[in-house]
Design a protein around this motif. Structure first.
Motif, mmCIF file in Angstrom:
data_model
loop_
_atom_site.group_PDB
_atom_site.id
_atom_site.type_symbol
_atom_site.label_atom_id
_atom_site.label_comp_id
_atom_site.label_asym_id
_atom_site.label_seq_id
_atom_site.Cartn_x
_atom_site.Cartn_y
_atom_site.Cartn_z
ATOM 1 N N UNK A 37 1.132 -1.233 -0.027
ATOM 2 C CA UNK A 37 0.048 -0.392 -0.565
ATOM 3 C C UNK A 37 0.939 1.288 0.295
ATOM 4 N N UNK A 39 1.231 4.534 1.976
ATOM 5 C CA UNK A 39 1.003 5.343 3.288
ATOM 6 C C UNK A 39 1.377 6.752 2.809
ATOM 7 N N UNK A 40 1.334 8.045 3.432
ATOM 8 C CA UNK A 40 2.192 8.941 3.830
ATOM 9 C C UNK A 40 1.998 10.301 2.872
ATOM 10 N N UNK A 41 2.914 10.630 2.455
ATOM 11 C CA UNK A 41 3.007 11.954 1.795
ATOM 12 C C UNK A 41 2.248 11.628 0.396
ATOM 13 N N UNK A 42 1.611 11.244 -0.341
ATOM 14 C CA UNK A 42 1.134 10.966 -1.774
ATOM 15 C C UNK A 42 -0.281 10.727 -1.006
ATOM 16 N N UNK A 44 -2.089 12.979 0.673
ATOM 17 C CA UNK A 44 -2.828 13.726 0.422
ATOM 18 C C UNK A 44 -3.101 14.325 -0.983
ATOM 19 N N UNK A 46 -2.196 13.334 -3.367
ATOM 20 C CA UNK A 46 -1.523 12.746 -4.858
ATOM 21 C C UNK A 46 -2.003 11.166 -5.561
ATOM 22 N N UNK B 30 6.937 8.057 8.148
ATOM 23 C CA UNK B 30 6.404 7.297 7.886
ATOM 24 C C UNK B 30 7.904 6.806 7.447
ATOM 25 N N UNK B 115 8.346 9.589 0.921
ATOM 26 C CA UNK B 115 7.899 10.621 2.502
ATOM 27 C C UNK B 115 9.088 10.433 3.163
ATOM 28 N N UNK B 170 5.118 -1.131 4.841
ATOM 29 C CA UNK B 170 3.607 -0.962 4.193
ATOM 30 C C UNK B 170 2.600 -1.947 3.082
ATOM 31 N N UNK B 347 0.647 13.943 -10.507
ATOM 32 C CA UNK B 347 0.070 14.527 -9.756
ATOM 33 C C UNK B 347 -0.073 14.455 -8.404
ATOM 34 N N UNK B 348 1.323 15.656 -8.187
ATOM 35 C CA UNK B 348 1.763 15.631 -6.852
ATOM 36 C C UNK B 348 0.808 15.988 -5.245
ATOM 37 N N UNK B 458 0.907 15.538 8.446
ATOM 38 C CA UNK B 458 1.701 14.964 7.750
ATOM 39 C C UNK B 458 0.719 13.123 7.853
#
Ligand SMILES: Cc1ncc(C[n+]2csc(CCOP(=O)(O)OP(=O)(O)O)c2C)c(N)n1
Lengths: 195, 530
Positions: A37, A39-42, A44, A46, B30, B115, B170, B347-348, B458
């Motif tokens: 999966x 998780x994290x930054x993207x 948001x 993305x 992360x 991340x 993950x 797609x940022x 975040x």
């Protein structure tokens, strides 16, 4: 059996709830499974994807190799195309038709349509309007899953059981609504495949 | 025992619980966050008295875990790669003091920087501290390594590092549990000097650590995680560690023709490696991260045979591995696949619609643009780092947690007229408070904006250590109350915000501005749970 699935969408659309039902069904059948999966930054807004692999033999890699995916299951049309290099020659794309436009250079719908037309095996459906007709926009993801059921490599009844187990805590009404959504999605796929 | 479908992170958490854990100490990051969250979710009824509240940063986490170990109990510390830098001091020294209760230190690396600010390889830290390192290749191995890791830590007398990477953390797979062990009883070291690192004591302790190295090597030689599989084709011998092993095997579904040494426990097992060196023509190292094994095998002058890896371009030096990259290195042709269609655009990630950081940046940009080149904005780490991207393009730096304030001060010391720092509430308490004290002590003419969304957004909305205390902390550190301003970042307050920021930028001393509005994600989750 062995099925390699790429689930894709935009952060927040909820691809993981689809993965959860397939995973539940697979584990119940004592199949091996790996599901990577994001998780994290993207998350948001993305692009996000999940590699879901199911097999009756042990699975090595968490990631699917290029040209090996049997199915791309996407909640967004441009995001379906992003993983095209991973799709096998006989593989299927099952995607929602409604764009999620949160970037300035989102493609024109005619260009997007052209790119999708070039894919030989595909089911494209408007999950939100199907879900609305059923009476609950919240089951759109399950409509999506329903349209993918012919390509997952497990019997439809097993996916149904997966839904029952995942939603049973929420009561019989919710379970039935989701089963209806699953069936509605499958009906779209069935009619596509006849053509 | 039952089989659970768990993320790698969750497998680690479940293993720690089953192994008699008394406390987890962590700061979110992360891909390590879900370890602590899983433990928190099992402890809602508080009957087991397992500590699981978030720490203020990685250093406080490591120190508290060492304290728990001092008292004889088993502790888990978890962090992302860059977190290891923050707690390097207590971590390295904990190998010299040694432990009492077992201590497992989880370092979650992020090759490809999904991340993170870098893709540093924490195995170097484990090596530097001279402690055993475990590197799982599957969720089940992650479980088993942690379950036995506390014992290994107690047997070795030092913390044990578990090094994982994003794809293991993950990814979900079936994991078989083992029986639940009780927590350790409260007990202390028999050696009253154990934790006293005065030079005279530290020298003795260090000698002991050096002497123990041969034991750690012996455990690694015997470890089932370092598994040698012979193969008929001796033209190559493959050394594959962690999940890189999976990518190798994915390319050889019927079994690898070359001898393969799978590495899961360090120090590197010399005897098994020697067998490979004697029997094979050349070696290939497949590892996720930096060329850690490769460097050790090559040494400065080599081992007399070719070692392929990341240093000779056999595998790419940067970015994570995958089945395709490893397959290509072993000479497999990639299947012909359709190219990425041109219509597919990047797609940022972006700030959520309705997020308070957006209103903060709208106001900040208006005030900053008036100053032209005389103003620079130093950013920090959190959702608001996305203010770098269009439409805001508002910040000029993002380096490490807390750096916004101190870099603004340094640039101001150098002569930059209007230096502004933008930092989130959790990052401020993580590492910004000490930075602010430096600025207070010199009344540096900088403007610090603490964009307070009352959560650690975040990483998914964990509790933020400073919620409700930010003004008190600033005042306590000595910020002038006249130049401590609190605002509500909403569109309707735009003009007021611009005016406040403008005034405080013009003020030739330190000011702190706190735009405060709850994160909309956290708020909507709270509403749902009501
Ligand atoms: C040393 C270190 N630890 C942890 C992280 C992971 N991390 C990145 S952003 C973030 C949250 C920051 O929270 P806050 O400053 O409150 O900003 P928000 O995301 O809420 O806007 C964390 C924990 C990191 N990058 N570096």
């Amino acid at each position: 059996m062995k099925t390699d699935i790429i689930l894709s969408g935009v952060g927040g659309q909820g691809i993981l709830s689809i993965a959860a039902v397939i995973g539940e069904a697979a584990v119940h059948r004592n199949l091996y499974m790996k599901q990577a999966e994001v998780h994290g930054m993207s998350q948001r807004g993305g692009d996000v994807q999940s590699n879901l692999r199911i097999s009756d033999k042990p699975i090595h890699s968490d990631l699917i190799a290029k040209g090996k995916a049997d199915l791309i299951l996407s909640l967004e049309p441009m995001e379906a195309l992003r993983y095209l290099p991973y799709l096998s020659k006989e593989g299927w794309i099952v995607t929602n038709s409604t764009p999620f436009n949160n970037i300035p250079d989102y493609p024109e719908s005619s260009d997007l349509q052209k790119a999708l037309d070039a894919v030989p095996n595909k089911v494209i459906l408007d999950i939100d309007s199907i879900a609305k007709e059923l009476g609950s926009i919240r089951v759109s993801n399950i409509v999506m899953l329903g349209a993918a059921t012919p390509f997952i490599g497990m019997d439809y009844e097993e996916i149904e059981k997966g839904i029952r187990r995942i939603f049973s805590r929420k009561g019989e009404d919710i379970v039935n609504m989701n089963l209806k959504a699953l069936a509605a999605g499958k009906a779209v796929a069935d009619s596509h495949m006849k053509h | 025992m039952d089989k659970l479908l768990l993320l790698g992170d969750e497998a680690i958490a479940q293993a720690a619980l089953d192994a008699g854990l008394s406390g987890v100490y962590a700061y979110p990051g992360t891909p390590s966050t879900e370890i602590t969250e899983y433990i928190q979710n099992t402890q809602k009824d508080k009957t087991e008295n397992i500590h699981c509240r978030w720490s203020t940063n990685e250093k406080t986490a490591m120190e508290a875990a060492l304290g728990m170990s001092f008292a004889g109990k088993r502790a888990l510390v978890c962090m992302k790669c860059v977190g290891v830098n923050v707690c390097a001091d207590p971590f390295i020294n904990s190998a010299i003091t040694g432990i009492v209760g077992g201590l497992v230190f989880v370092a979650a690396d992020d090759p490809s920087m999904h991340s993170s600010q870098d893709e540093q390889d924490s195995r170097f830290y484990g090596n530097f501290a001279m402690v055993p390192i475990l590197e799982p290749s599957s969720q089940q191995e992650a479980y088993d390594m942690v379950y036995n890791g506390f014992e290994l830590s107690e047997r070795c007398g030092v913390p044990v590092m578990l090094r994982i990477v994003t794809r293991l953390a993950h990814s979900r797979a079936g994991v078989v549990r083992r029986e639940r062990k009780p927590q350790n009883e409260l007990h202390y070291s028999k050696d009253p000097k154990q934790f006293m690192l005065l030079p005279a004591v530290a020298r003795l302790k260090y000698k002991k650590l050096l002497e123990s190295q041969k034991d750690y090597l012996e455990y690694a030689e015997e470890s089932a995680y370092n598994h040698y599989t012979d193969g008929p084709d001796k033209s190559k011998g493959v050394v594959a560690s962690g999940i890189a092993f999976n990518y190798l095997m994915e390319n050889y579904p019927e079994g690898c023709p070359f001898p393969v040494l799978k590495i899961g426990q360090y120090p590197l097992p010399e005897t098994k490696l020697r067998k490979m060196v004697t029997e094979c023509k050349e070696l290939v190292v497949v590892e996720e991260g930096y060329p850690f094994i490769e460097d050790q095998l090559k040494g400065l002058l080599g081992i007399g045979l070719t070692v392929h890896g990341k240093k000779d371009g056999w595998l790419p030096r940067a970015g994570e591995l995958n089945p395709d990259i490893v397959g290509k290195a072993f000479g497999f042709e990639l299947p012909e696949t359709p190219a990425l269609p041109e219509v597919v655009k990047n797609r940022p990630p972006s700030l959520c619609v309705g997020c308070g950081h957006r209103d903060m940046y709208d106001a900040l940009n208006a005030a900053v643009h008036e100053k032209g080149e005389d103003s620079k904005v130093f950013g920090d780490i959190g959702c608001y780092t996305l203010g770098y991207l269009p439409p805001y393009k508002a910040i000029h730096s993002c380096v490490d947690m807390g750096a916004s304030i101190t870099m603004a001060k340094g640039a101001s010391d150098a002569g930059l007229k209007y230096a502004v720092a933008v930092i989130g509430d959790s990052t401020f308490t993580h590492s910004g408070m000490t930075s602010l004290l430096d600025a207070v002590n010199e009344n540096a003419p900088i403007t610090v904006i603490i964009s307070d969304n009352e959560t650690t957004a975040m990483t998914g909305g964990q509790d933020s250590a400073g919620t409700g205390k930010i003004e008190a902390i600033c005042l306590g550190l000595g910020v002038d109350p006249e130049h401590l301003k609190v605002l509500v970042p909403l569109k309707k307050n735009h003009d007021e915000m611009v005016e406040t920021i403008r005034l405080e930028m013009n003020y030739r001393g330190l000011s702190v501005i706190i735009p405060r509005r709850e994160c909309i994600q956290t708020a909507s989750r709270k509403n749902k749970n009501k």
